[in-house]
Design a protein around this motif. Structure first.
Motif, PDB file in Angstrom:
ATOM      1  N   VAL A  22       7.586   8.026  35.210  1.00 38.16           N
ATOM      2  CA  VAL A  22       6.525   7.570  34.312  1.00 38.16           C
ATOM      3  C   VAL A  22       5.354   7.117  35.167  1.00 38.16           C
ATOM      4  O   VAL A  22       5.539   6.542  36.244  1.00 38.16           O
ATOM      5  CB  VAL A  22       7.023   6.399  33.435  1.00 38.16           C
ATOM      6  CG1 VAL A  22       5.889   5.793  32.622  1.00 38.16           C
ATOM      7  CG2 VAL A  22       8.152   6.861  32.520  1.00 38.16           C
ATOM      8  N   SER A  23       4.141   7.379  34.704  1.00 40.81           N
ATOM      9  CA  SER A  23       2.958   6.875  35.395  1.00 40.81           C
ATOM     10  C   SER A  23       2.235   5.889  34.497  1.00 40.81           C
ATOM     11  O   SER A  23       2.214   6.032  33.273  1.00 40.81           O
ATOM     12  CB  SER A  23       2.026   8.022  35.785  1.00 40.81           C
ATOM     13  OG  SER A  23       1.531   8.677  34.634  1.00 40.81           O
ATOM     14  N   VAL A  24       1.653   4.864  35.130  1.00 44.17           N
ATOM     15  CA  VAL A  24       0.882   3.859  34.408  1.00 44.17           C
ATOM     16  C   VAL A  24      -0.449   3.672  35.131  1.00 44.17           C
ATOM     17  O   VAL A  24      -0.464   3.341  36.324  1.00 44.17           O
ATOM     18  CB  VAL A  24       1.629   2.511  34.331  1.00 44.17           C
ATOM     19  CG1 VAL A  24       0.785   1.488  33.562  1.00 44.17           C
ATOM     20  CG2 VAL A  24       2.992   2.680  33.667  1.00 44.17           C
ATOM     21  N   ILE A  25      -1.530   3.908  34.424  1.00 45.22           N
ATOM     22  CA  ILE A  25      -2.860   3.687  34.986  1.00 45.22           C
ATOM     23  C   ILE A  25      -3.184   2.209  34.838  1.00 45.22           C
ATOM     24  O   ILE A  25      -3.237   1.685  33.716  1.00 45.22           O
ATOM     25  CB  ILE A  25      -3.928   4.526  34.262  1.00 45.22           C
ATOM     26  CG1 ILE A  25      -3.494   5.991  34.172  1.00 45.22           C
ATOM     27  CG2 ILE A  25      -5.275   4.392  34.953  1.00 45.22           C
ATOM     28  CD1 ILE A  25      -3.226   6.650  35.497  1.00 45.22           C
ATOM     29  N   ALA A  26      -3.356   1.525  35.960  1.00 46.32           N
ATOM     30  CA  ALA A  26      -3.574   0.081  35.887  1.00 46.32           C
ATOM     31  C   ALA A  26      -4.242  -0.421  37.151  1.00 46.32           C
ATOM     32  O   ALA A  26      -4.112   0.167  38.225  1.00 46.32           O
ATOM     33  CB  ALA A  26      -2.239  -0.650  35.682  1.00 46.32           C
ATOM     34  N   ASP A  27      -4.955  -1.529  36.997  1.00 46.43           N
ATOM     35  CA  ASP A  27      -5.535  -2.257  38.128  1.00 46.43           C
ATOM     36  C   ASP A  27      -4.626  -3.452  38.384  1.00 46.43           C
ATOM     37  O   ASP A  27      -4.544  -4.369  37.556  1.00 46.43           O
ATOM     38  CB  ASP A  27      -6.950  -2.709  37.768  1.00 46.43           C
ATOM     39  CG  ASP A  27      -7.617  -3.498  38.883  1.00 46.43           C
ATOM     40  OD1 ASP A  27      -6.968  -3.773  39.914  1.00 46.43           O
ATOM     41  OD2 ASP A  27      -8.799  -3.856  38.717  1.00 46.43           O
ATOM     42  N   VAL A  28      -3.956  -3.474  39.514  1.00 39.03           N
ATOM     43  CA  VAL A  28      -2.968  -4.530  39.774  1.00 39.03           C
ATOM     44  C   VAL A  28      -3.607  -5.911  39.851  1.00 39.03           C
ATOM     45  O   VAL A  28      -2.909  -6.927  39.707  1.00 39.03           O
ATOM     46  CB  VAL A  28      -2.178  -4.250  41.069  1.00 39.03           C
ATOM     47  CG1 VAL A  28      -1.376  -2.969  40.953  1.00 39.03           C
ATOM     48  CG2 VAL A  28      -3.088  -4.217  42.302  1.00 39.03           C
ATOM     49  N   ALA A  29      -4.914  -5.971  40.079  1.00 38.49           N
ATOM     50  CA  ALA A  29      -5.599  -7.259  40.185  1.00 38.49           C
ATOM     51  C   ALA A  29      -6.014  -7.821  38.838  1.00 38.49           C
ATOM     52  O   ALA A  29      -6.623  -8.890  38.771  1.00 38.49           O
ATOM     53  CB  ALA A  29      -6.831  -7.138  41.089  1.00 38.49           C
TER      54      ALA A  29
END
Length: 235
Positions: free
Chosen positions: A53-60
């Motif tokens: 699975v892929s998740v587009i996200a900004d970890v910050a």
């Protein structure tokens, strides 16, 4: 040894370099990989290979960090592994580092690690198991000219993970930190694969193998810290 088959692993910064190598290797070992990055196109191609699975996200971003864990639970019902790999850097004399660049480095390298760990630890505590692996850097243990911002962020990330290790061990949760030296990736706007880097740098796959090593340690063994550097580096 711990069997990684069907273990659910979140890997941040997974679109290229070390993160990609980690995601591919964990998938090869049978893990269910949740690949996290801000790069949608590269993640899509990776997910085809990992069958995960892929998740587009900004970890910050606090909301994004929680979303990563929520999506993992929605797809797989649990989380077993978190690999905090997302990282950025730039290198200059301190007086030439502007505040925006300092914030960008600390937001990804330190705040991103903090937010993902904060989001996942309650679930690890509930199941009384889990493993967090932080990809730090050998510069978390040393300093160098032009490295004020990046080095300070890695010292901070190292302290965060070391403190968390003490807080969660009684809950059956492991926290391991890996300190790679120079790695042949796109980091710092360089293009991997040069003849010189082949001689002097680690490969992303080397770091991935180190991640596998700490994750596959027997359940009663905790590998807190693992230094990794090429033979050509003299400390």
């Amino acid at each position: 040894m711990t069997d990684l088959t069907n273990q659910v692993a979140i890997v941040t910064g997974a679109s290229r370099g070390i993160g990609r190598a980690v995601a591919l290797l964990l998938a090869l070992q049978g893990a269910k990989v949740v690949a996290v990055s801000r790069s949608q196109d590269e993640l899509a191609e990776l997910t085809l290979k990992t069958k995960g699975v892929s998740v587009i996200a900004d970890v910050a971003d606090d909301d994004d960090a929680r979303y990563v864990v929520e999506e993992t639970l929605r797809h797989f019902g649990r989380v077993d592994i978190l690999v905090c790999n997302a990282g950025v850097g730039s290198f200059n004399l301190l007086e030439q580092v502007n505040a925006a660049e300092w914030d960008r480095i600390f937001n990804t390298n330190v705040k991103g690690t903090f937010l993902l760990c904060k989001a996942v630890v309650p679930h690890f505590k509930a199941q009384q198991s889990g493993h967090i692996v932080g990809i730090a850097s050998d510069v978390a243990k040393r300093t160098f000219v032009h490295g004020s911002a990046y080095g300070a962020s890695k010292f901070a990330q190292d302290a965060l993970l070391a403190t968390l290790r003490k807080e969660v061990r009684r809950h059956g949760i492991k926290v391991s930190t890996i300190y790679p030296g120079l790695v042949d990736t796109y980091f710092n706007d360089t293009t991997p694969g040069s003849a010189e880097a082949e001689k002097t740098h680690l490969r992303p796959g080397d770091v991935a193998q180190a991640v596998r090593y700490v994750l596959e340690a027997p359940p009663h063994v905790v590998i807190d810290e693992l230094m990794l550097h090429p033979l050509t580096q003299d400390y």
